[in-house]
Design a protein around this motif. Structure first.
Motif, short mmCIF file in Angstrom:
data_model
loop_
_atom_site.label_atom_id
_atom_site.label_comp_id
_atom_site.label_asym_id
_atom_site.label_seq_id
_atom_site.Cartn_x
_atom_site.Cartn_y
_atom_site.Cartn_z
N THR A 48 0.83 -1.21 0.00
CA THR A 48 0.00 0.00 0.00
C THR A 48 0.86 1.26 0.00
N THR A 49 1.89 1.25 0.85
CA THR A 49 2.78 2.41 0.93
C THR A 49 3.55 2.59 -0.37
N LEU A 50 3.98 1.47 -0.98
CA LEU A 50 4.73 1.56 -2.24
C LEU A 50 3.86 2.22 -3.32
N ALA A 51 2.62 1.80 -3.39
CA ALA A 51 1.73 2.38 -4.40
C ALA A 51 1.52 3.87 -4.16
N ALA A 52 1.41 4.26 -2.87
CA ALA A 52 1.22 5.67 -2.55
C ALA A 52 2.45 6.49 -2.91
N LEU A 53 3.62 5.97 -2.60
CA LEU A 53 4.86 6.69 -2.92
C LEU A 53 5.03 6.82 -4.43
N GLN A 54 4.70 5.77 -5.16
CA GLN A 54 4.81 5.84 -6.63
C GLN A 54 3.81 6.84 -7.20
N GLY A 55 2.76 7.11 -6.43
CA GLY A 55 1.77 8.09 -6.87
C GLY A 55 2.10 9.50 -6.44
N GLY A 56 3.23 9.67 -5.76
CA GLY A 56 3.66 11.02 -5.38
C GLY A 56 3.39 11.38 -3.93
N ALA A 57 2.94 10.44 -3.12
CA ALA A 57 2.65 10.73 -1.71
C ALA A 57 3.95 10.91 -0.93
N GLU A 58 3.82 11.58 0.22
CA GLU A 58 4.97 11.76 1.12
C GLU A 58 5.19 10.47 1.91
N ILE A 59 6.38 10.36 2.48
CA ILE A 59 6.67 9.20 3.33
C ILE A 59 5.81 9.27 4.59
N PRO A 60 5.11 8.19 4.94
CA PRO A 60 4.23 8.21 6.12
C PRO A 60 5.01 8.60 7.37
N PRO A 61 4.41 9.39 8.25
CA PRO A 61 5.11 9.85 9.46
C PRO A 61 5.61 8.70 10.33
N ASP A 62 4.85 7.59 10.38
CA ASP A 62 5.27 6.49 11.26
C ASP A 62 6.45 5.71 10.70
N ARG A 63 6.86 6.04 9.47
CA ARG A 63 8.03 5.36 8.86
C ARG A 63 9.31 6.18 9.02
N ARG A 64 9.19 7.39 9.52
CA ARG A 64 10.36 8.26 9.65
C ARG A 64 11.16 7.87 10.89
N ASN A 65 12.46 7.90 10.74
CA ASN A 65 13.38 7.62 11.84
C ASN A 65 13.20 6.23 12.42
N LYS A 66 12.77 5.29 11.60
CA LYS A 66 12.61 3.90 12.06
C LYS A 66 13.98 3.32 12.40
N LEU A 67 14.14 2.86 13.61
CA LEU A 67 15.43 2.33 14.11
C LEU A 67 16.56 3.34 13.93
N SER A 68 16.20 4.62 13.83
CA SER A 68 17.19 5.69 13.63
C SER A 68 17.95 5.56 12.31
N VAL A 69 17.36 4.80 11.38
CA VAL A 69 17.99 4.69 10.05
C VAL A 69 17.54 5.88 9.22
N PRO A 70 18.47 6.68 8.69
CA PRO A 70 18.08 7.87 7.90
C PRO A 70 17.23 7.50 6.70
N LEU A 71 16.29 8.40 6.34
CA LEU A 71 15.50 8.20 5.14
C LEU A 71 16.32 8.49 3.89
#
Length: 286
Positions: A156-179
């Motif tokens: 679902t997220t992949l389809a949204a990103l391919q459509g131009g959506a922003e990265i979901p807030p809950d995916r930011r800073n996951k395990l402190s790995v930079p986006l």
């Protein structure tokens, strides 16, 4: 033949050593004294005070100077008595230190050589691609899903990103790995992510969200923004680095040639078991 001999580091060493010894003897003739005489001349005292000043960041006072001389005399007396008793024999620390000093002498000889010409630097750059090749590297954005989070949300997220959506807030800073990752070598990326992640980046299109790509951390949606293939860096762009490497390897070469020249003075005998054949072939004379 004479030109070849004149270029040998060992010849340079012997000539320079002879000149330095002759000059020193002429400028500062050494008194004929026995081993029981310890001389602290001005050069020795200046050297000791320089070492002290470097350590304590100030010039020594009279009390400090007395302590410096006392410590030096104690060290010199013990040093001479240790030599008299043969305590320097088979001492690994002393052996290592003296060998390091000899290597430093050969390094100085290497630095005394003429600065390289532009043509020599360019030839060195062309002859040593292993030193000047930039590794494959990638710049990218990534969204991480942990193994326990994998499921429909990834697609679902992949389809949204391919459509131009922003990265979901809950995916930011996951395990402190930079986006966002700037151009980074594949080796550094593999160290950071593991699991063949870096190799997989080479199969992804540039500029499009793709995935999921598995790593040692989980599953990633990835947008490669730049791919840099492995390539030889331009000489003009890294000329100063090439010059430093040329100097470094010139010193190493001088050390090795001096070592081989000196080694020829010795007969090497191995009386132990388990010596590799390659070592025997290199060091044992027929």
């Amino acid at each position: 033949m004479l030109k070849t001999i004149a270029r040998e580091p060992l010849v340079h060493f012997l000539v320079l050593g002879g000149l330095l010894f002759a000059a020193w003897s002429w400028l500062a003739p050494q008194p004929d004294v026995g081993p029981e005489v310890i001389i602290i001349d001005q050069a020795r005292l200046d050297h000791l005070e320089t070492l002290w000043t470097a350590q304590w960041k100030r010039a020594p006072a009279d009390d400090d100077r007395a302590a410096i001389i006392d410590r030096h005399l104690r060290q010199e007396v013990f040093y001479r008595e240790a030599l008299r008793m043969g305590l320097d024999q088979d001492d690994d620390i002393i052996r290592t230190r003296l060998a390091q000093k000899m290597e430093a002498v050969s390094s100085d000889l290497g630095l005394l050589m003429q600065p390289p010409t532009e043509d020599q630097l360019r030839a060195f750059h062309a002859a040593r691609p292993d030193l000047f090749t930039l590794p494959q590297a990638f710049a990218f954005r990534q969204v991480l899903y942990l193994p326990a989070e994998a499921g429909d949300a990834v697609e679902t997220t992949l389809a949204a990103l391919q459509g131009g959506a922003e990265i979901p807030p809950d995916r930011r800073n996951k395990l402190s790995v930079p986006l966002d990752w700037a151009l980074t070598s594949t080796q550094a990326l593999e160290n950071a992510f593991g699991g063949g992640f870096a190799k997989a980046l080479g199969t992804l299109p540039v500029g499009t969200w793709s995935g999921p790509v598995r790593s040692g951390l989980g599953l990633h949606l990835v947008q490669v923004t730049e791919g840099q293939p492995e390539q030889l860096a331009s000489f003009d762009e890294i000329r100063d680095y090439v010059a430093r490497q040329y100097e470094y390897y010139t010193v190493l070469d001088a050390q090795d040639r001096m070592y081989r020249d000196l080694l020829d003075r010795y007969e090497i005998r191995f009386e132990a078991d388990g010596i590799p054949d390659s070592i025997l072939q290199d060091y044992v004379r027929p």
